[in-house]
Motif scaffolding. Structure first.
Motif, short mmCIF file in Angstrom:
data_model
loop_
_atom_site.label_atom_id
_atom_site.label_comp_id
_atom_site.label_asym_id
_atom_site.label_seq_id
_atom_site.Cartn_x
_atom_site.Cartn_y
_atom_site.Cartn_z
N GLY A 175 35.64 24.67 38.01
CA GLY A 175 36.54 26.09 36.90
C GLY A 175 35.93 26.33 36.22
N THR A 176 34.86 26.33 35.57
CA THR A 176 34.19 27.25 34.29
C THR A 176 33.84 28.59 34.85
OG1 THR A 176 31.80 26.22 35.46
CG2 THR A 176 32.68 25.59 33.59
N VAL A 177 33.33 28.65 36.20
CA VAL A 177 33.42 29.81 37.21
C VAL A 177 34.43 30.86 37.51
CG1 VAL A 177 32.76 30.91 39.38
CG2 VAL A 177 31.83 29.26 38.16
N LEU A 178 35.61 29.77 37.28
CA LEU A 178 37.10 30.86 37.84
C LEU A 178 37.61 30.81 36.46
CD1 LEU A 178 38.57 27.83 40.46
CD2 LEU A 178 38.18 30.02 40.24
N ASN A 179 37.22 30.07 35.09
CA ASN A 179 37.37 30.66 34.11
C ASN A 179 37.10 31.88 34.23
OD1 ASN A 179 40.03 28.60 33.41
ND2 ASN A 179 38.64 27.52 32.85
N LEU A 180 36.37 32.21 34.06
CA LEU A 180 35.26 33.34 34.33
C LEU A 180 35.64 34.20 34.77
CD1 LEU A 180 32.54 34.92 33.07
CD2 LEU A 180 31.29 33.61 34.36
N VAL A 181 35.93 34.26 35.92
CA VAL A 181 36.60 35.49 37.30
C VAL A 181 37.95 35.73 36.17
CG1 VAL A 181 37.05 35.95 39.05
CG2 VAL A 181 35.39 34.45 38.59
N ARG A 182 38.52 34.94 36.00
CA ARG A 182 39.63 35.10 35.12
C ARG A 182 39.49 35.64 33.53
NH1 ARG A 182 45.35 32.30 35.49
NH2 ARG A 182 45.45 31.86 33.31
N ARG A 183 38.50 35.90 33.35
CA ARG A 183 38.25 36.35 31.74
C ARG A 183 37.64 37.74 31.77
NH1 ARG A 183 33.58 34.15 28.79
NH2 ARG A 183 33.60 36.27 28.76
N LEU A 184 37.25 38.23 33.07
CA LEU A 184 36.19 39.03 32.91
C LEU A 184 37.32 39.50 33.25
CD1 LEU A 184 33.04 38.16 34.93
CD2 LEU A 184 33.34 38.97 32.64
N GLN A 185 38.26 39.96 34.00
CA GLN A 185 39.61 40.41 35.30
C GLN A 185 40.70 40.79 33.56
OE1 GLN A 185 42.55 39.83 35.49
NE2 GLN A 185 42.86 42.02 36.66
N ARG A 186 40.51 40.19 32.78
CA ARG A 186 41.61 40.64 31.63
C ARG A 186 40.91 41.23 30.45
NH1 ARG A 186 43.04 35.66 29.84
NH2 ARG A 186 44.17 34.30 31.85
N GLU A 187 39.22 41.05 30.86
CA GLU A 187 39.15 41.66 29.74
C GLU A 187 38.12 42.75 29.81
OE1 GLU A 187 36.36 38.97 27.05
OE2 GLU A 187 37.76 37.82 27.21
N LEU A 188 37.16 43.32 31.20
CA LEU A 188 37.13 43.53 31.61
C LEU A 188 38.32 44.85 32.98
CD1 LEU A 188 33.40 42.63 32.08
CD2 LEU A 188 34.21 43.89 29.77
N GLY A 189 38.77 44.42 33.38
CA GLY A 189 39.95 44.82 34.15
C GLY A 189 39.36 45.05 35.72
N THR A 190 38.24 44.32 35.33
CA THR A 190 37.11 44.31 36.83
C THR A 190 38.22 44.00 38.11
OG1 THR A 190 35.45 43.02 35.69
CG2 THR A 190 34.91 43.17 37.93
N SER A 191 38.20 45.12 39.41
CA SER A 191 38.34 44.93 40.43
C SER A 191 37.70 44.22 40.99
CB SER A 191 37.91 46.42 41.05
OG SER A 191 38.95 47.44 40.18
N MET A 192 38.29 43.32 41.96
CA MET A 192 37.83 42.06 42.35
C MET A 192 38.11 41.47 44.08
SD MET A 192 36.81 38.46 41.22
CE MET A 192 35.50 38.88 40.04
N LEU A 193 37.51 41.79 44.64
CA LEU A 193 38.08 40.64 46.49
C LEU A 193 37.29 39.90 46.32
CD1 LEU A 193 39.06 41.31 48.81
CD2 LEU A 193 37.04 41.85 49.79
N PHE A 194 38.12 38.84 45.93
CA PHE A 194 37.78 37.00 45.55
C PHE A 194 38.14 36.55 46.97
CE2 PHE A 194 38.82 32.88 44.57
CZ PHE A 194 37.41 32.49 43.39
#
Ligand SMILES: Nc1ncnc2c1ncn2[C@@H]1O[C@H](COP(=O)(O)OP(=O)(O)O)[C@@H](O)[C@H]1O
Ligand code: SF4
Ligand code: SF4
Ligand SMILES: [Mg+2]
Lengths: 325, 673
Positions: A175-194
């Motif tokens: 969960g810590t990693v998934l929460n981070l992924v979500r936060r990065l996407q929201r805050e930095l607008g990271t495009s990601m292939l997950f």
């Protein structure tokens, strides 16, 4: 961030006579600022696609475009960065985590700035910047994986590819990693292939889902839609197989007469993909069950169906085209 | 946020510990008898090489025409040579030249070897392949032959010999370097560095070489011993050191001419060569062994076992009555485990990763075991199967399988039991099958050994069993090798193997972790139908609460080597009373998690078995922890209705919670140190 597009990408291992086409004519777009989840069983070509996107594997055919421009891998950090599955092997055990991250900071940065940047990144992934001097062995799996994310971010990537980044972790910290992924996407607008084989995980982080089977994308659409209304039989099978802790104990499937042959079917062999629809030897609504569906054995389905589902019997729909094209 | 205690343990200053870990490993080598002996000898040889010429060259060079070619005497311990020089001192003084030349030759071999061995990494694919092919050809030649060849090429004399031996040793070193480097280059961290834009040279210097340094040094040490011998050989043949210089080989040759009159003259340099050669070799081997024993090449992966002194606390015991379903478990249980412990010797006293586990499994009952990695799940299973290998020690108040004491019986009788009434399924069945033998035969062997069937009957049963686990075309499949089976199919064959006898219990350790969801589903269904059809009990170990909840009647939750809760599987979500169970269940994302909320996590990390706290092991991570929790370890208490829980505050709900069961976990991803 940017848009990453796979355009008819084909990747073969081995030579021409004896080899495997691990990825076969894949068209897939990761829109700017979106997280696209890629699911599929092991051996379906997910990791191969990922490694090609960061230039670790050569393409046999097609091209990969970043904001419409063919991707080039010159010197310096690559525009597409990757986070690997196993945080125990993706960090150099002889390097401090600060050095590992600092290495990816673009060259020409003054060393004081570099140190500051490392501290900022550690902060960003919720680790104490004071621990930059720690070695990977002193960190838990979840912490290591966050260091790996920080390293990927250090290179100022335009797109990040995350290949099964939580499957080596205990659920208690995934969960810590998934929460981070979500936060990065929201805050930095990271495009990601997950990439993940866990649908529940993909559902949580991805705005779109692409389903891969034997080197092909067989369905692709917005997460909520694909999960609520899957069009390809393979997607439906995947969804049905998700263990539900809330569900009461299920009866064994032996009761179900029709797909006995199918339930026992081997995962297909990527060295010799079946002709026609690649899913037909396992398809519960295919030729093994419906005698009149011979077309599945002979003709490869197109993607001109809802959710771009590659199935002859999926309802027709708009292919998933983007205005940007 | 998170509890401060968890990370502070590992938050200590980093650099010194890392360095000291390397040093500690080398020091540990010196503490073994072989390592200490070889180290001492090596030190002695090196000291001699440095000081002998300073102290004794006069005496070694003094002519004494009065006493030519004498035997050993009080004046000359090993006699004199044809010019009357004292041979004892000559041997001592020759140490410097002999060792020095050997080291020089070794350095040449190492340098050339490093260059050739790392060239494939630097040059890229095509040129690299060429280099590798060349090295492989050179390695195929015997070393001494190469040395002789080069000696002739470079000409007779000291320089020629150094070059010859150096060149001759290079291919082996190149190959070693190449193999080691290729192993490292495949690792993800190298790929990551490449993606981060790290150039090839830097990649080599920063990532590859440091990770192969230790084995290279060890091999160079061993190589120096070899070079010493080779050098003596060349000098002895007259191809090496030329008069008036002298090394041991040269002295040996001089002495050999008079071997029948006074053999000491040849023996002394001979002994010197052997002793010095051994010193290098043994030391290298000792270090190699020491490193191999204590660490993976590349250093410190995974949880470090054993750091601080172990306080073997007397874990509270309890009776292992099943929590639920008394009807089914009535009569004699299939498995009865009381106070089971497994311990391993550690550097600071024994470490106990399993501490007093008690439970029973009734006939046909399916019991799940869940917990984070390292909580002792697999070790518990292995202990039940008596598969814990030395130096592990299994202890139990009672360990009975079908009424038979498993701890007492001989290995042989136990193996028989294992072969018939007990089946074990592992995560990776590839390691449990012999890759060189056909699947059918491997299954049949069980029946031949334990049920006295003949070959034909046994093979027939194997095919039948494969069919029963729904391996398609079982007849044909039985003739195939394990690698021809896919992962899921191998797992079924493994279960089929367990069914060759008439098992009363199947122990499955993470049987589906390596499988895809669809295949996992099939394997779970298979286990379920086997259980239902033959009333076989099942002990299913998994880190996945969802899997266990789906298949099992009852669930044992393990934390830090103990069972902390025992409850009906149906109540996992709603009726769990231990804060750890609740947290564990809450962290599993399913298809219904609220997308607008962060995922719950359990802050901190599991305790290191080597440093168990005196109180409740979960206290550092527990939102309900009180002073009592830190001091006293709660016993696994039966609530009367058959559920068991080990917690001082069982069933209580934290203050900051609103969702019962799911709440007492950190809602941020913070895991800060
Ligand atoms: N280095 C390789 N050489 C040959 N075949 C490979 C190699 N790596 C992967 N493959 C094959 O390519 C196919 C796709 O693999 P992969 O991309 O790893 O799938 P996934 O990530 O979906 O599990 C598989 O059939 C696999 O066996
Ligand atoms: S094309 Fe036919 S075989 Fe393929 S998925 Fe659709 S129904 Fe099944
Ligand atoms: S005993 Fe105390 S610390 Fe342990 S789980 Fe219960 S409340 Fe938490
Ligand atoms: Mg993969």
């Amino acid at each position: 961030m940017s848009e990453l597009r796979f355009d008819g990408v084909t990747i073969r291992y081995g030579n021409r006579r004896r080899g495997t086409t691990a990825v076969d004519g894949v068209d897939l777009t990761v829109p700017d600022g979106a997280v696209v989840g890629l699911v599929g069983e092991s051996g379906s070509g997910k990791s191969t696609l990922a490694r090609a996107a960061v230039g670790l594997l050569p393409l046999t055919g097609g091209q990969i475009l970043l904001d419409g421009q063919p991707l080039r891998h010159g010197s310096g950090p690559r525009p597409v960065q990757m986070v690997f599955q196993d945080p125990y092997s993706s960090l150099d055990p002889r390097m401090t985590i600060g050095d590992s991250i600092g290495e990816a900071v673009p060259r020409g940065t003054r060393s004081a700035d570099r140190r500051q940047e490392v501290a900022r990144l550690l902060e960003l992934v919720e680790l104490d910047p004071a621990r930059a001097g720690a070695y990977p062995a002193q960190l838990s799996g979840g912490q290591r994986q966050r260091v790996a994310v920080a390293r990927a971010l250090a290179a100022r990537p335009q797109v990040i590819v995350a290949d099964e980044i939580t499957s080596a972790l205990d659920v208690s910290i995934q969960g810590t990693v998934l929460n981070l992924v979500r936060r990065l996407q929201r805050e930095l607008g990271t495009s990601m292939l997950f990439i993940s084989h866990n649908l529940a995980v993909v559902r949580y982080v991805a705005s779109e889902i692409a389903v891969m089977y034997l080197g092909r994308i067989v369905e692709h659409g917005p997460t909520a839609e694909v999960l609520a209304d899957p069009q390809h039989p393979y997607t439906r099978d995947l969804l049905a197989a998700v263990p539900e802790s809330t569900r009461a104990r299920s009866a064994p499937v032996t009761a179900d007469p029709a797909p006995a042959a199918i339930a026992a079917a081997e995962p297909a062999d990527p060295h010799a993909p079946p002709p026609g629809c690649r899913y037909h030897p396992r398809c519960p609504v295919g030729p093994l069950v419906h005698g009149d569906r011979e077309i599945c054995r002979t003709t490869e389905p197109t993607a001109e169906h809802r959710h771009a589902a590659a199935c002859h019997f999926a309802p027709a729909g708009r292919p998933l085209l983007r205005v940007a094209d | 946020m998170t509890s401060p205690t968890t990370d502070s343990v590992e938050g200590a200053p980093a650099v010194p510990r890392r360095r000291s870990a390397v040093r500690a490993r080398w020091l540990a080598v010196l503490r073994t008898p072989v390592g200490a002996g070889a180290g001492l000898l090596l030190a002695l040889v090196l000291l001699l090489a440095v000081f002998a010429p300073l102290l004794w060259s006069d005496r070694a060079e003094t002519f004494d025409t009065g006493s030519v070619l004498q035997g050993a005497s009080a004046d000359h311990w090993v006699g004199t040579d044809n010019l009357g020089r004292d041979l004892f001192y000559r041997v001592l003084v020759a140490t410097r030249l002999s060792i020095g030349l050997a080291l020089m030759a070794t350095s040449i071999a190492v340098v050339i070897g490093l260059v050739l061995g790392t060239a494939p990494l630097l040059l890229g694919r095509r040129a690299g392949r060429l280099v590798t092919a060349g090295v492989n050809i050179a390695v195929a030649f015997p070393g001494l032959l190469l040395a002789l060849f080069f000696a002739v090429v470079f000409g007779v004399g000291m320089t020629g010999a150094v070059l010859a031996i150096g060149f001759a040793g290079a291919p082996a070193f190149a190959r070693l370097t190449h193999t080691l480097a290729a192993g490292i280059a495949e690792r993800d961290f190298v790929a990551a560095a490449r993606i981060a834009g790290v150039g090839r040279t830097r990649l080599l210097l920063r990532h590859v070489l440091p990770n192969i340094g230790e084995p290279l040094v060890v091999n160079a040490t061993i190589g120096a011993g070899g070079a010493l011998l080779a050098f003596a050989g060349l000098s002895f043949l007259g191809l090496g050191v030329q008069a008036p210089s002298y090394d041991w080989g040269r002295l040996l040759q001089d002495g050999l001419s008079g071997i029948y009159i006074h053999p000491e003259a040849a023996l002394a340099p001979g002994v010197a060569i052997v002793v010095a050669g051994l010193a290098f070799n043994l030391f290298g081997e000792a270090v190699a062994k020491g490193i191999g024993l204590t660490a993976t090449v590349g250093g410190g992966f995974g949880p470090a076992a054993g750091r601080s002194p172990d306080r073997v606390s007397a874990a509270p015991t309890d009776d292992g009555r099943p929590a639920t379903d008394p009807g089914r478990a009535e009569g004699r249980p299939v498995l009865d485990v009381q106070d089971l412990s497994v311990s391993f010797p550690g550097p600071n006293g024994p470490v106990r990763p399993v501490r007093g586990v008690s439970f029973r499994i009734g006939r046909g009952e399916a019991v799940g075991v869940v917990g984070e990695s390292g909580s002792g799940k697999s070790l518990t299973a292995l202990a039940i199967a008596r598969l814990v290998e030395r130096p592990g020690v299994v202890d139990a108040g009672r360990l009975e399988f079908m009424g038979t004491d498993v701890l007492a019986g001989s290995d042989r009788s136990h193996r028989r039991l294992l072969g018939t009434a007990f089946a074990m399924v592992f995560q990776d069945p590839m390691t449990s099958f012999n890759p060189t033998r056909r699947i059918g035969r491997q299954l049949a062997e069980v029946a031949e050994q334990h049920q006295g069937m003949n070959r034909r009957q046994a093979f027939g049963r194997a095919v039948d069993r494969l069919r029963s686990v729904r391996v398609p075309a079982a007849e044909r499949r039985a003739h195939q090798y394990p690698h021809e089976f896919s992962g899921g199919m191998r797992q079924r064959a493994m279960i089929g193997m367990g069914l060759m006898g008439e098992p009363s219990l199947i122990v499955a350790d993470e049987p589906t972790t390596a499988l895809d969801v669809t295949v996992q589903r099939q394997v779970l269904d298979l286990l379920e139908s086997v259980r239902a059809a033959d009333d076989v009990a099942l002990l299913l170990i998994s880190h996945d609460v969802a899997v266990v909840g789906q298949v099992c009647d009852r669930v044992l939750v393990m934390y830090a080597g103990r069972v902390v809760e025992d409850l009906p599987a149906a109540e996992l979500r709603t009726g769990a009373r231990h804060p750890y169970t609740r947290a564990l269940v809450a962290t599993v994302p399913d298809m219904h998690v609220d997308l607008d909320q962060p995922l719950p996590t359990i802050p901190g990390r599991p305790v290191d078995p080597a440093s168990q706290p005196p109180g409740c092991a979960y206290a550092p991570r527990c939102p309900l922890a009180s002073a009592r929790c830190v001091e006293e370890d709660p016993a696994l208490a039966d609530d009367g209705a058959g559920r068991r829980v080990a917690c001082w505050h069982a069933g209580e709900i934290g203050t900051d919670t609103d969702v019962p069961g799911a709440a007492p976990v950190a809602l941020t991803s913070g895991e800060r140190a």
